[in-house]
Design an enzyme around this catalytic site. Structure first.
Site, PDB file in Angstrom:
ATOM      1  N   ASN A 106       8.761   0.057  -0.123  1.00  0.00           N
ATOM      2  CA  ASN A 106       9.421  -1.248  -0.157  1.00  0.00           C
ATOM      3  C   ASN A 106      10.250  -1.269  -1.433  1.00  0.00           C
ATOM      4  O   ASN A 106       9.714  -1.365  -2.538  1.00  0.00           O
ATOM      5  CB  ASN A 106       8.402  -2.394  -0.157  1.00  0.00           C
ATOM      6  CG  ASN A 106       9.072  -3.761  -0.262  1.00  0.00           C
ATOM      7  OD1 ASN A 106      10.026  -3.952  -1.003  1.00  0.00           O
ATOM      8  ND2 ASN A 106       8.545  -4.731   0.473  1.00  0.00           N
TER       9      ASN A 106
ATOM     10  N   TYR B 249       8.133  -3.735   8.321  1.00  0.00           N
ATOM     11  CA  TYR B 249       8.008  -4.658   7.192  1.00  0.00           C
ATOM     12  C   TYR B 249       7.376  -5.944   7.734  1.00  0.00           C
ATOM     13  O   TYR B 249       8.050  -6.781   8.336  1.00  0.00           O
ATOM     14  CB  TYR B 249       9.371  -4.930   6.556  1.00  0.00           C
ATOM     15  CG  TYR B 249       9.345  -5.948   5.433  1.00  0.00           C
ATOM     16  CD1 TYR B 249       8.312  -5.937   4.494  1.00  0.00           C
ATOM     17  CD2 TYR B 249      10.342  -6.896   5.297  1.00  0.00           C
ATOM     18  CE1 TYR B 249       8.276  -6.862   3.462  1.00  0.00           C
ATOM     19  CE2 TYR B 249      10.325  -7.824   4.259  1.00  0.00           C
ATOM     20  CZ  TYR B 249       9.291  -7.808   3.345  1.00  0.00           C
ATOM     21  OH  TYR B 249       9.255  -8.724   2.332  1.00  0.00           O
TER      22      TYR B 249
ATOM     23  N   ASP C 129       5.571  -1.385   4.633  1.00  0.00           N
ATOM     24  CA  ASP C 129       4.925  -2.455   3.891  1.00  0.00           C
ATOM     25  C   ASP C 129       4.322  -3.389   4.933  1.00  0.00           C
ATOM     26  O   ASP C 129       5.021  -4.212   5.521  1.00  0.00           O
ATOM     27  CB  ASP C 129       5.947  -3.183   3.023  1.00  0.00           C
ATOM     28  CG  ASP C 129       5.362  -4.396   2.311  1.00  0.00           C
ATOM     29  OD1 ASP C 129       4.127  -4.603   2.397  1.00  0.00           O
ATOM     30  OD2 ASP C 129       6.132  -5.149   1.685  1.00  0.00           O
TER      31      ASP C 129
ATOM     32  N   HIS D 219       6.492  -2.505  -5.457  1.00  0.00           N
ATOM     33  CA  HIS D 219       5.797  -1.484  -4.670  1.00  0.00           C
ATOM     34  C   HIS D 219       6.197  -0.102  -5.178  1.00  0.00           C
ATOM     35  O   HIS D 219       7.271   0.069  -5.771  1.00  0.00           O
ATOM     36  CB  HIS D 219       6.198  -1.564  -3.194  1.00  0.00           C
ATOM     37  CG  HIS D 219       5.818  -2.833  -2.507  1.00  0.00           C
ATOM     38  ND1 HIS D 219       4.801  -2.899  -1.582  1.00  0.00           N
ATOM     39  CD2 HIS D 219       6.334  -4.085  -2.594  1.00  0.00           C
ATOM     40  CE1 HIS D 219       4.696  -4.143  -1.131  1.00  0.00           C
ATOM     41  NE2 HIS D 219       5.629  -4.883  -1.728  1.00  0.00           N
TER      42      HIS D 219
END
Length: 267
Positions: A9, A110, A154, A258
């Site tokens: 991410n 995501y 993510d 991240h």
């Protein structure tokens, strides 16, 4: 044949392109899956990736929000950009990658963060997150003698006790609440996905991929969570050579919150 997939991410690919370039030069994964790219497709820095040898790109982006992209040094075939929950958000794409006689179906996700209040009755963002994970039940770990599946991204949930810095203190914090973690693990197991990051890591060992920007000294406090994941179909798990979490990337200049995760395989 060795093969590697990275997920990250990046929290704005244009803002952090120098970090992406550093990562690719130093680690050279075959495929990189990015989340939270935050730019429409026509503004994605494709030329910079191609200059680094990542000539094959699949992009699903939107202005200022969300966005996923998969870039590779080998050919990609775009399979699908699925609109989960009919929200019009760019949160998923899948590609097919030929590797060592197999066709690997690679999903890049995501998952919504879910806001701050873990109550779907009063927080529509949390309701959206739960509905999104429920819809992910349709994504199965398809495989046969000539194919395999990988799911990365993510996923915004730290499912296990030692995927967070304090299980007890985070039970009522979005990303680690029981309603999230139980539905998440049920979805993963129901789809027959293998959690590769935990495959060879003892359950008691902490694993983090995210550290909040709010911490004055993220490294010293070390209050992390494992929000980024790498899953595969059963037939790829025996070929896993290792997983690397690049913790040091959290300390780079103007970092994402991240860090990259790399899975390496012998196929």
């Amino acid at each position: 044949m060795t093969f590697s997939i990275a997920t990250w991410n990046i929290n704005s690919v244009r803002l952090r392109m120098p970090l992406v370039e550093r990562f690719l030069i130093e680690n050279a994964p075959d495929v990189l899956c990015l989340q939270e790219t935050k730019c429409p497709d026509d503004q994605f820095p494709s030329a910079a990736f191609r200059k680094l040898g990542y000539e094959h790109l699949a992009i699903s982006g939107q202005k200022g929000y969300h966005g996923v992209a998969t870039v590779a040094r080998r050919p990609l075939e775009l399979v699908e950009k699925r609109d989960f929950c009919k929200m019009g958000d760019c949160r998923h794409l899948s590609v097919r990658v030929p590797v060592g006689g197999k066709q690997i179906l690679l999903h890049n996700f995501y998952v919504p963060a879910g806001g701050d209040e873990p109550d779907p009755e009063i927080n529509p963002k949390f309701r959206h997150k739960l509905d999104f994970v429920a819809e992910m039940n349709a994504i199965r770990a398809e495989h046969d003698a000539n194919s395999a599946s990988v799911l990365v991204g993510d996923l915004n949930i730290a499912p296990l006790e030692h995927d967070v810095w304090s299980h007890k203190q985070l039970l009522k914090v979005v990303s680690h609440t029981p309603i999230e973690t139980e539905s998440f693990e049920a979805m993963r197991k129901g789809g027959e996905w293998v959690d590769l990051m935990r495959l060879n890591v003892p359950y008691e060992q902490k694993i983090y991929t995210w550290w909040s920007y709010r911490a004055q000294d993220w490294a010293a406090s070390d209050r992390g969570r494992r929000l980024d994941h790498v899953w595969s179909s059963q037939n790829l798990a025996p070929g896993l050579r290792g997983i690397e979490i690049l913790r040091e990337a959290r300390g780079w200049e103007r970092p994402s919150d991240h860090v990259p995760v790399i899975a390496r395989f012998d196929l």
